[in-house]
Design an enzyme around this catalytic site. Structure first.
Site, short mmCIF file in Angstrom:
data_model
loop_
_atom_site.label_atom_id
_atom_site.label_comp_id
_atom_site.label_asym_id
_atom_site.label_seq_id
_atom_site.Cartn_x
_atom_site.Cartn_y
_atom_site.Cartn_z
N CYS A 31 39.86 41.90 45.72
CA CYS A 31 40.43 43.00 46.51
C CYS A 31 41.50 42.45 47.47
CB CYS A 31 39.33 43.70 47.31
SG CYS A 31 39.91 45.08 48.30
N CYS A 33 38.18 51.74 46.30
CA CYS A 33 39.48 51.20 46.68
C CYS A 33 40.60 51.91 45.92
CB CYS A 33 39.51 49.70 46.39
SG CYS A 33 40.99 48.87 46.98
N ASP A 57 42.90 50.45 44.52
CA ASP A 57 43.38 49.52 43.49
C ASP A 57 43.53 50.24 42.14
OD1 ASP A 57 43.16 47.38 41.33
OD2 ASP A 57 43.18 46.13 43.13
N ARG A 66 43.37 49.22 39.23
CA ARG A 66 42.50 48.76 38.14
C ARG A 66 41.10 49.37 38.19
NH1 ARG A 66 43.25 42.64 39.81
NH2 ARG A 66 42.88 43.73 41.80
N HIS A 125 35.34 45.90 44.60
CA HIS A 125 35.73 45.26 43.35
C HIS A 125 36.17 43.83 43.61
CE1 HIS A 125 40.16 45.37 44.07
NE2 HIS A 125 39.85 46.42 44.80
#
Length: 739
Positions: free
Chosen positions: A635, A571, A573, A575, A632
């Site tokens: 999401c 992803c 993302d 993080r 993760h």
């Protein structure tokens, strides 16, 4: 009877009684052998075993540690017996116990842990060699000499004149000890030392071999009460302190080791030292050997299931019952069998596992010096030599400084100084700094935890001189600002400071130690500020200064061609950091990131070529071995799917992209049990990983490579809150993943 009392009684009957019997069977032969090696009456070993079990077990601070006569003290006791006599040695043991008792009451036990384990292991190894050499003469039918060197020199003549029966008993005992561990578990329930002595005694009796029988003069009925030793009181005090400290340190280190063998309460070291002191006072008064915590018997107690101090106390009771009721059976044991047992124990005390442990910390010289000095000079001298060398090595490590100077490709010079900067490192520091040419720009990294005045003056003088010659020096203190404080005239504390939080590349910018914003020297304090530097630009500068020199050799090698082994789809993302959660480096991962770590199925709408292009290039050009899809927790893309597109209502591009996740949502709804709850989002995140692995198989080239075993599909799930990576099992239609 209360419930707690009944439970304690049942636990004692179930665990502690069987464990105490196992320890008792080990303690009897070992106690006799140690008494023999110490030159003391054999009954003194049994007395020490009884007192160590009952007194030290009841008063000590360790739940399952077993105390008794220790092989590590046998050399000291043997020397004391020869110098002062047995009864005076008992008084020295009693006084040593009083010293231990006082130290325990003063709560000084923790200080014993400051002794280097390399010294203890080296001491025990040296003692083992001395015991083995001396007892080997008895096995050969002779008499041991006064020193290890004398025993070595006398050994050839003993071998030439060895007696048949005595050697046969000794070899038989050693053979049983060596082979016992290879026998079935049911047979090994009998401890090896007891089995070896029984086999040797029975064989010698059946074949009527001419051997020497154990002499039990000085038995329990003939207690040798202590008397004051005659001689130089300085030497007597030294002997008392030596016995007290050696027995105390061995007991405390044994307590720490035993704590790792059980899940019960941790040892109270001060109470343990107090209990050892009381036990040594009692054993000295009754004519027994000094006692200490013994790792062999303690390990046996833990492995046999001992739960409380009851097993230790009961083992002492069984030794007492045996000595009073069945002590006559000891006289059937051949002395040569006991000597062979001691030879075997002595060889085992040279533990190669200890050598490997100290080797990993660079302490092999301490081990070897201690062992050699114990063998050649004596126990006290060997311990002192080991402690002295350990202290010197510790001082060297504490004052060692590393200075690395090199020229960078851009013409700047980089110098890194690490360690503790004291006057001892000034010569090396001066030599390295002088290799930097005059007039160049220098980046000086100080990664130090201490700086004394001599080191500061050296660096400061060099800096001023270098700048006078037209050069520049940019000092960056990575650990603590010792140089900056000294240059400002602030007071320098005489101790090392705890390390400040270091700048780590993996920390978010907001969590790193902030440095003062740069301001030109001629700018007024309250005037307009210079613009704050962009974090990315500052990060690039930090990369050039710190990281680039480290990774440049690797990147130079990779610059011509990339050869990743994994395609990593995850992803977007912020993080999720693939290189961080997989501990990978440059050139390892061919990475694709998108919203929701989605893989569009072949021919799916809306059409997307970016992910397909990466898959084709990775599998057909780069030849990756693995494709990993990593989802993760929490999401946002999956939250949008669960909301039916509501959360992506104002993002038309997002709504179109999330159509590629409809199969994941359908599979989740199909497999969901009961109403959706707070865990639904994370469950969908995991199902989505499985579905994307299934989507990969819709591409013919991928499916062919998977079927041929040339490509592996792996699913990962990163739980952000717990910072844990989990394997996600594939759907039944995909290839199985090897974990």
């Amino acid at each position: 009877m209360t419930g707690d009392t009944q439970r304690n009684l049942l636990r004692t009957l179930r665990y502690d009684v069987p464990a105490s019997l196992v320890v008792f069977l080990i303690a009897v032969p070992l106690s006799l052998g140690i008494a023999m090696a110490s030159g003391a009456p054999l009954a003194a070993g049994l007395i020490a075993a009884v007192v160590g079990g009952i007194v030290a077990g009841a008063l000590g601070g360790s739940a399952i540690q077993v105390s008794g006569p220790a092989a590590g003290l046998s050399l000291v006791v043997a020397d004391l017996v020869q110098t002062y006599g047995w009864r005076a040695t008992c008084m020295i043991t009693l006084l040593a116990g009083a010293v231990q008792l006082l130290l325990g009451l003063l709560r000084a036990a923790r200080a014993a842990l400051a002794v280097s384990p390399a010294v203890i292991h080296g001491m025990l190894a040296g003692v083992g060699v001395v015991i083995a050499l001396s007892q080997l003469h008895i096995v050969l039918g002779g008499s041991p000499q006064r020193s290890a060197l004398a025993n070595i020199m006398e050994l050839p003549s003993q071998v030439a004149a060895m007696h048949g029966h005595t050697v046969a008993v000794g070899l038989l005992t050693i053979a049983v000890l060596a082979l016992w561990t290879r026998l079935p578990k049911q047979i090994k329930a009998v401890p090896a030392p007891l089995a070896a002595l029984l086999v040797a005694a029975v064989t010698a009796w059946v074949f009527r071999w001419d051997v020497t029988r154990v002499d039990l003069s000085g038995s329990f009925g003939e207690l040798a009460f202590p008397v004051l030793p005659n001689g130089d009181w300085h030497h007597i005090v030294g002997a008392v302190l030596l016995v007290a400290l050696l027995a105390g340190v061995e007991s405390l280190l044994c307590s720490v080791a035993v704590d790792g063998m059980h899940s019960g309460p941790r040892a109270d070291l001060d109470q343990e030292l107090t209990g050892q002191g009381a036990a040594n006072m009692v054993t000295g008064a009754l004519g027994g050997l000094p006692v200490a915590g013994v790792i062999v018997r303690s390990t046996a107690n833990a492995q046999a299931g001992g739960q409380t101090r009851c097993s230790t106390i009961l083992h002492g009771v069984w030794v007492l019952v045996f000595a009073l009721g069945f002590g006559w059976t000891i006289q059937l044991i051949p002395m040569e069998a006991l000597a062979a047992l001691l030879v075997f124990i002595g060889v085992q005390m040279v533990n190669l596992g200890h050598v490997r442990k100290v080797h990993g910390h660079g302490e092999v010289p301490v081990y070897i010096v201690t062992m050699g000095a114990v063998i050649l000079l004596g126990l006290a001298e060997g311990v002192l030599a080991g402690l002295a060398l350990a202290a010197l090595l510790a001082l060297r490590r504490l004052t060692w400084v590393t200075v690395k100077v090199r020229e960078m490709p851009d013409g700047r010079w980089h110098a890194a100084i690490c360690g503790s900067l004291t006057f001892l490192g000034v010569p090396r520091l001066t030599h390295e700094l002088r290799t930097i040419p005059a007039g160049v720009a220098v980046d000086l990294d100080l990664n130090i935890d201490f700086m004394d005045n001599a080191a500061f003056e050296t660096i400061h003088s060099w800096r001023l001189g270098h700048e006078r010659q037209g050069g520049t020096v940019d000092i960056d203190e990575l650990h603590d600002e010792w140089y900056a404080l000294a240059a400002s005239g602030a007071r320098m504390y005489p101790v090392k400071t705890p390390p400040a939080t270091p700048d780590r590349w993996w920390l978010p910018w907001a969590h790193r130690r902030r440095r003062p914003s740069w301001r030109p020297q001629d700018e007024p304090e309250h005037g307009p500020r210079a613009p704050v530097e962009c974090q990315l630009t500052a990060g690039a500068r930090e990369f050039h200064r710190r990281t680039a020199p480290l990774v440049r050799p690797i990147l130079t090698e990779l610059a011509r061609k990339q050869q990743p082994t994994h395609l990593f789809i995850t992803c977007a993302d912020s993080r999720v950091v693939p290189s961080l959660i997989t501990a990978s480096g440059p050139g390892d991962l061919f990475t694709v990131r998108n919203i929701g770590n989605l893989v569009p199925r072949k021919g799916a709408e809306p059409h997307d070529d970016s992910v397909v292009a990466a898959i084709e290039y990775a599998t057909q050009v780069l030849g990756v071995h693995t494709i990993t899809v990593c989802g993760h927790s929490g999401c946002g893309a999956m939250a949008g799917l669960l909301s039916g597109g509501v959360k992506a209502g104002s993002l038309p591009g997002m709504r179109r992209w999330l159509r590629h996740g409809h199969h994941s949502l359908a599979r989740f709804i199909e497999t969901a049990e009961g109403p959706l709850d707070s865990r639904a989002l994370d469950q969908l995140c995991r199902v989505n990983v499985q579905q994307q692995l299934e989507n990969l198989r819709t591409y013919r080239k991928v499916d062919e490579q998977v079927r041929e075993g040339r490509l592996e599909l792996v699913g990962l799930y990163f739980d952000i809150g717990s910072a844990r990576v989990h394997m996600v099992p594939p759907l039944p239609s995909t290839v199985s993943v090897r974990i």
